[in-house]
Design an enzyme around this catalytic site. Structure first.
Site, mmCIF file in Angstrom:
data_model
loop_
_atom_site.group_PDB
_atom_site.id
_atom_site.type_symbol
_atom_site.label_atom_id
_atom_site.label_comp_id
_atom_site.label_asym_id
_atom_site.label_seq_id
_atom_site.Cartn_x
_atom_site.Cartn_y
_atom_site.Cartn_z
ATOM 1 N N GLN A 114 -6.264 -6.000 -38.055
ATOM 2 C CA GLN A 114 -6.684 -7.114 -38.913
ATOM 3 C C GLN A 114 -6.933 -6.609 -40.326
ATOM 4 O O GLN A 114 -7.919 -5.912 -40.581
ATOM 5 C CB GLN A 114 -7.976 -7.706 -38.331
ATOM 6 N N SER A 117 -10.816 -7.399 -44.595
ATOM 7 C CA SER A 117 -11.839 -6.879 -45.518
ATOM 8 C C SER A 117 -11.258 -5.943 -46.564
ATOM 9 O O SER A 117 -10.315 -5.193 -46.302
ATOM 10 C CB SER A 117 -12.904 -6.116 -44.742
ATOM 11 N N SER A 151 -10.049 -1.592 -38.152
ATOM 12 C CA SER A 151 -10.044 -0.978 -36.824
ATOM 13 C C SER A 151 -8.614 -0.900 -36.309
ATOM 14 O O SER A 151 -7.822 -1.823 -36.531
ATOM 15 C CB SER A 151 -10.868 -1.804 -35.842
ATOM 16 N N GLU A 234 -12.313 -14.851 -32.870
ATOM 17 C CA GLU A 234 -12.977 -13.567 -32.669
ATOM 18 C C GLU A 234 -14.372 -13.788 -32.102
ATOM 19 O O GLU A 234 -14.790 -13.130 -31.161
ATOM 20 C CB GLU A 234 -13.065 -12.822 -34.000
ATOM 21 N N GLU A 367 -25.954 -12.087 -40.884
ATOM 22 C CA GLU A 367 -26.465 -12.949 -41.962
ATOM 23 C C GLU A 367 -25.463 -14.072 -42.246
ATOM 24 O O GLU A 367 -25.848 -15.230 -42.414
ATOM 25 C CB GLU A 367 -26.703 -12.132 -43.244
HETATM 26 C C1 FAD Z 1 -17.243 -1.251 -36.803
HETATM 27 C C2 FAD Z 1 -16.586 -2.174 -37.785
HETATM 28 C C3 FAD Z 1 -15.284 -2.596 -37.584
HETATM 29 C C4 FAD Z 1 -14.654 -3.445 -38.498
HETATM 30 N N1 FAD Z 1 -13.343 -3.799 -38.290
HETATM 31 C C5 FAD Z 1 -12.698 -4.567 -39.210
HETATM 32 C C6 FAD Z 1 -11.295 -4.870 -39.079
HETATM 33 O O1 FAD Z 1 -10.647 -4.462 -38.122
HETATM 34 N N2 FAD Z 1 -10.697 -5.597 -40.033
HETATM 35 C C7 FAD Z 1 -11.373 -6.087 -41.103
HETATM 36 O O2 FAD Z 1 -10.755 -6.763 -41.914
HETATM 37 N N3 FAD Z 1 -12.690 -5.809 -41.284
HETATM 38 C C8 FAD Z 1 -13.366 -5.058 -40.358
HETATM 39 N N4 FAD Z 1 -14.707 -4.752 -40.541
HETATM 40 C C9 FAD Z 1 -15.363 -5.171 -41.781
HETATM 41 C C10 FAD Z 1 -16.420 -6.248 -41.640
HETATM 42 O O3 FAD Z 1 -15.842 -7.481 -41.382
HETATM 43 C C11 FAD Z 1 -17.233 -6.241 -42.949
HETATM 44 O O4 FAD Z 1 -17.878 -5.006 -43.047
HETATM 45 C C12 FAD Z 1 -18.239 -7.352 -42.998
HETATM 46 O O5 FAD Z 1 -17.611 -8.579 -43.115
HETATM 47 C C13 FAD Z 1 -19.255 -7.172 -44.129
HETATM 48 O O6 FAD Z 1 -18.645 -6.937 -45.357
HETATM 49 P P1 FAD Z 1 -19.141 -5.738 -46.296
HETATM 50 O O7 FAD Z 1 -19.102 -4.519 -45.496
HETATM 51 O O8 FAD Z 1 -18.351 -5.764 -47.537
HETATM 52 O O9 FAD Z 1 -20.652 -6.066 -46.596
HETATM 53 P P2 FAD Z 1 -21.209 -6.996 -47.769
HETATM 54 O O10 FAD Z 1 -20.455 -8.248 -47.792
HETATM 55 O O11 FAD Z 1 -21.286 -6.190 -49.003
HETATM 56 O O12 FAD Z 1 -22.661 -7.312 -47.251
HETATM 57 C C14 FAD Z 1 -23.762 -6.447 -47.449
HETATM 58 C C15 FAD Z 1 -24.976 -7.077 -46.808
HETATM 59 O O13 FAD Z 1 -25.280 -8.290 -47.477
HETATM 60 C C16 FAD Z 1 -25.353 -9.367 -46.565
HETATM 61 N N5 FAD Z 1 -24.879 -10.607 -47.201
HETATM 62 C C17 FAD Z 1 -23.713 -10.782 -47.860
HETATM 63 N N6 FAD Z 1 -23.632 -12.048 -48.290
HETATM 64 C C18 FAD Z 1 -24.758 -12.686 -47.893
HETATM 65 C C19 FAD Z 1 -25.240 -14.023 -48.035
HETATM 66 N N7 FAD Z 1 -24.549 -14.951 -48.657
HETATM 67 N N8 FAD Z 1 -26.450 -14.316 -47.478
HETATM 68 C C20 FAD Z 1 -27.170 -13.385 -46.822
HETATM 69 N N9 FAD Z 1 -26.750 -12.112 -46.675
HETATM 70 C C21 FAD Z 1 -25.553 -11.764 -47.200
HETATM 71 C C22 FAD Z 1 -24.449 -8.946 -45.433
HETATM 72 O O14 FAD Z 1 -24.759 -9.627 -44.240
HETATM 73 C C23 FAD Z 1 -24.738 -7.456 -45.356
HETATM 74 O O15 FAD Z 1 -25.886 -7.238 -44.616
HETATM 75 C C24 FAD Z 1 -15.356 -3.908 -39.630
HETATM 76 C C25 FAD Z 1 -16.688 -3.495 -39.827
HETATM 77 C C26 FAD Z 1 -17.307 -2.640 -38.924
HETATM 78 C C27 FAD Z 1 -18.713 -2.213 -39.175
#
Ligand code: FAD
Lengths: 397, 381
Positions: A114, A117, A151, A234, A367
């Site tokens: 996928q 991100s 992933s 998902e 969140e």
């Molecule tokens: C083990 C693992 C596997 C993954 N696999 C995939 C994959 O296969 N493909 C893929 O595309 N992505 C994947 N991801 C990515 C995942 O979808 C993102 O990490 C996730 O959506 C959060 O984005 P970010 O890391 O940029 O955090 P950010 O968006 O920067 O968020 C940081 C913090 O702020 C909080 N936050 C953000 N906006 C708000 C809001 N409006 N209100 C309240 N809180 C908020 C978030 O909840 C988080 O706690 C994976 C992540 C992990 C940890």
């Protein structure tokens, strides 16, 4: 409904097993025959591995086949393909796309990942910056950008991709959805190690990668709506399996408790019983969500399933480490490995504790899920939006 | 039967002295230089370029190995308050040093037993470790799980989950028919086998120790040993609370910094009220942890209200540290899950610290006795 369906299905399973005795039939041949019999995923349409039946009947088929010693399609190796790509392709694909992609996906011949991100677009998925530009003469799209936390990218043959096709409109409207070949020139996959020591996810760099227009899913500009099909699938797929009492993380903790009477404390006992009840409540709620889905009426409990799952996985695995006292200070192995599959309840207590931290981040953070429940289910007003009516290219970054 | 009055709360000075403030500043500067994130992360891969320089800077340059060694044995003669300052900084920096295990726990034990010669060596940077399983918070807890005995003039047994190794000197408590005894054994003596495991917190190793050697004369015996063990474990538990408070403060600061920069939805993520409220709650917790840890250190220094203050500090600060680290991972999103990030180091350390000198549950059970809040009696039948 289901008595008729069940006996009909049982007959089909018997017929499949008679025509293709698992003891003497090769794995690939058996799986193809199963696909042709419509027993791959019974809720898919006829001709595409299914029979158009309610989804919850699949578990019965799986059980019957497993009991007969039949091989399965190793679903743990293609979780994103089966749980996310397939329902999205089914819902939004053309007949040609169904024909081309679903069968090798289900058979496990093609593994999916996928590409959603990005470094600048995680929770705010609609902000992705990866560009897809149409090359009219070749009828192809040229893709450039960087994805992250992908992933299984190191194992994948194909990816579901969300990319920006129009930077001049507000962010949600400028996205399109593609099925991108991961073996094409210009796709570079770099391992990204995570706190468990292993590299389950990756960074993916896309440089002038070509995607035929025939691999665009849905209309240009429809990417956001389609991505939501993927994300909902998902989240549903997590509560999708019927599980016995004390399955999963709660079973691990219960076993640790039973094994070491000398380590028991009053406080831990209270927490264990509290979590046991919560795990049972989650199991029961999951059953009801599945029943609702089968009759086509997903209830609001479904949106909460992943939220609760993540919290319980984290609290249970945390308790398990504590129950182990001095043994909880150990870890099995930090070696950088490239796992073939993800097993939340695998390895040792320390691993389970650390891996569970990802459960509230991957597939939409807890969140963001709370926002979805509050706004889309409870109908509460949304946060003030500063980016709704601004062209994507003019957004502050 | 008249109820025992619960111990009254003492009035303790919870503000740092100038000396403590200076000490904090120098420790922080040294650890910032000697404990870079990449080097700490590399520990789990078996590459250690950090623990030697960091300990050498603390022990030799700042003289902190001798912090709790009395002046008459060549030390600085400082007390738990100063030790807590150093530990707080070690927690912030996630420093892989034997300060807590050697300079606090082992040293306090030897001080209480008046062991001049080994104390002089510890003050010069020799390290020592108390050979008890992690999770031991009192002499009573140790006696229930003592793994070493004297049999036919030999020290024999195995202790699992010992922290603070490698060290030069092993302090081995033994529970025998004639009561407790404390033996000093050089770690490199024949008949000592140390097997070190892969540990959840790679900044602090966990080992099993097997002993089979001539017992020799114990350093001390009897109630004196039990009392000294209680004193040393309480001191270390109080000082550990400061480490936990420091770690929690780092997690809060780091998370606020990240969320003040990170933008999603066209906004600074830290501006979402759901997150602001969580960080405000965490701020309250972290402030309490710091106060509670300072209180335990002051109680230890004044030798007043020690049992209650230490039990409260461990029960409270252990939980705050884990909570702060878990929030830090979650609120960093995907970044918090990555190996290169400094955040997971704190999560692992907080989780290990949680059990190190008795779990919060064990300390709460202890408190139940101290403040006369007995557990319900099990129903008959
Ligand atoms: C083990 C693992 C596997 C993954 N696999 C995939 C994959 O296969 N493909 C893929 O595309 N992505 C994947 N991801 C990515 C995942 O979808 C993102 O990490 C996730 O959506 C959060 O984005 P970010 O890391 O940029 O955090 P950010 O968006 O920067 O968020 C940081 C913090 O702020 C909080 N936050 C953000 N906006 C708000 C809001 N409006 N209100 C309240 N809180 C908020 C978030 O909840 C988080 O706690 C994976 C992540 C992990 C940890």
């Amino acid at each position: 409904m289901s008595e008729q369906h069940r006996s009909d299905l049982e007959q089909r399973v018997t017929a499949l097993l008679e025509a293709h005795d698992p003891a003497t039939t090769g794995r690939a041949e058996f799986l193809r025959a199963r696909w042709d019999a419509g027993l791959a995923w019974v809720h898919f349409p006829e001709g595409l591995g299914g029979l158009g039946l309610p989804r919850d009947l699949q578990a019965h088929v799986d059980d019957l086949l497993a009991a007969a010693g039949a091989p399965d399609n190793a679903p743990e190796r293609n979780g994103i393909g089966l749980g996310m790509a397939a329902p999205t392709i089914l819902a939004h694909g053309t007949p040609e796309q169904h024909e081309r992609f679903l069968r090798p996906l289900w058979l496990g011949e093609e593994i999916w990942c996928q590409l959603f991100s990005e470094p600048g677009a995680g929770s705010d998925l609609a902000a992705v910056a990866t560009r897809a530009v149409r090359d009219e003469p070749s009828d192809e799209w040229v893709v450039n950008g960087q994805k992250v936390w992908t992933s299984s990218a190191h194992l994948a043959d194909f990816a579901i991709l969300v990319a920006r096709t129009d930077p001049d409109v507000p962010k949600h409207g400028g996205l399109s959805y593609f099925l991108l070949g991961m073996r094409e020139p210009g796709v570079e996959v770099r391992p990204l190690r995570q706190l468990t020591g292993e590299a389950e996810f990756n960074e993916v760099f896309l440089t002038d990668v070509r995607v035929p227009d025939a691999q665009r899913l849905g209309a240009v500009g429809e990417g956001w709506r389609i991505a939501n099909t993927t994300l909902n699938s998902e989240r549903v797929s997590i509560g999708g399996q019927a599980v016995p009492r004390e399955a999963g993380m709660v079973g691990k903790v219960a076993a640790a408790w039973r094994a070491a009477p000398e380590r028991r404390t009053h406080g831990a006992h209270r927490r264990l019983l509290d979590l046991w009840v919560q795990a049972e409540a989650a199991r029961i709620t999951g059953s009801r969500v599945r029943q609702q889905l089968a009759v086509g009426a997903p209830g609001p409990e479904g949106s909460a399933t992943k939220l609760v799952f993540a919290r319980l996985a984290q609290e249970l695995s945390a308790l398990e480490v504590e129950l182990l006292e001095e043994d909880g200070l150990r870890y099995d192995d930090w070696t950088l490995t490239r796992p073939e599959k993800v097993d939340f309840t695998g390895r040792d207590a320390g691993y389970r504790y650390l891996r569970a931290k990802g459960n509230s981040i991957e597939g939409g953070t807890s969140e963001i899920l709370r926002n979805i429940i509050a706004e889309r289910v409870l109908g509460l007003p949304g946060e003030p939006r500063v980016d709704k009516d601004v062209a994507w290219k003019d957004l502050p970054r | 039967m008249t109820a025992q009055p619960i111990p009254a709360a003492p009035d303790l000075d919870l503000l740092p002295s100038d000396v403590e403030t200076d000490l904090r500043r120098s420790v922080r500067a040294v650890l910032a230089k000697t404990c870079p994130t990449e080097a700490l992360v590399a520990l789990a891969d078996g590459t250690d370029e950090v623990s030697g320089p960091a300990w050498s800077a603390l022990a030799h340059d700042l003289g902190l190995a001798a912090l709790l060694v009395p002046e008459e044995h060549g030390g600085a003669g400082a007390g738990p308050r100063e030790a807590a300052v150093v530990a707080e900084e070690c927690g912030r920096a996630c420093a892989p040093v034997p300060f807590l295990t050697s300079a606090v726990l082992a040293t306090s034990l030897l001080v209480r037993l008046g062991a001049a010669e080994p104390l002089a060596r510890l003050g010069e940077g020799t390290t020592a470790a108390l050979v008890v399983p992690a999770g031991t918070g009192s002499a009573g807890a140790w006696a229930r799980r003592a793994g070493v005995e004297v049999s036919g003039g030999r020290l024999v047994g195995e202790v699992r989950g010992v922290v603070g190794l490698p060290a030069d000197l092993l302090l081995v408590p033994v529970d025998g028919p004639d009561g407790a005894a404390l033996h000093l054994v050089p770690a490199d003596a024949d008949g000592v086998t140390v097997s070190t495991h892969t540990s959840l917190d790679a900044t602090r190793s966990v080992s099993d120790v097997r002993l089979d050697l001539e017992a020799g004369t114990p350093l001390a015996t009897g109630d004196q040993v039990t009392a000294a063990l209680d004193h040393a474990l309480a001191t270390a538990a109080g000082v550990l609370a400061a480490e936990q408070a420091g770690l929690a403060a780092w997690c809060l600061e780091q998370t606020v910094a990240h969320l003040s920069e990170r933008r999603q939805f066209g906004r600074v993520v830290g501006g979402f009220q759901a997150l602001k409220h969580r960080l405000a709650d965490l701020y309250a917790e972290v402030g309490q942890a710091s106060a509670v840890a300072a209180h335990a250190a002051a109680a230890l220094a004044g030798e007043t209200d020690v049992p209650v203050s230490v039990a409260v500090a461990q029960a409270f600060c252990s939980e705050v540290a884990v909570h702060a680290a878990e929030e830090a991972v979650q609120l960093h999103g995907g970044l918090g899950m990555t190996w290169e990030s400094p955040v997971h180091l704190r999560l692992k350390r907080a989780k290990a610290d949680h059990v190190l000198l008795g779990s919060p549950d064990a300390h709460r059970d202890n408190l139940a006795r101290l403040v006369d809040l007995p557990a319900p009696t099990p129903e008959a039948g």
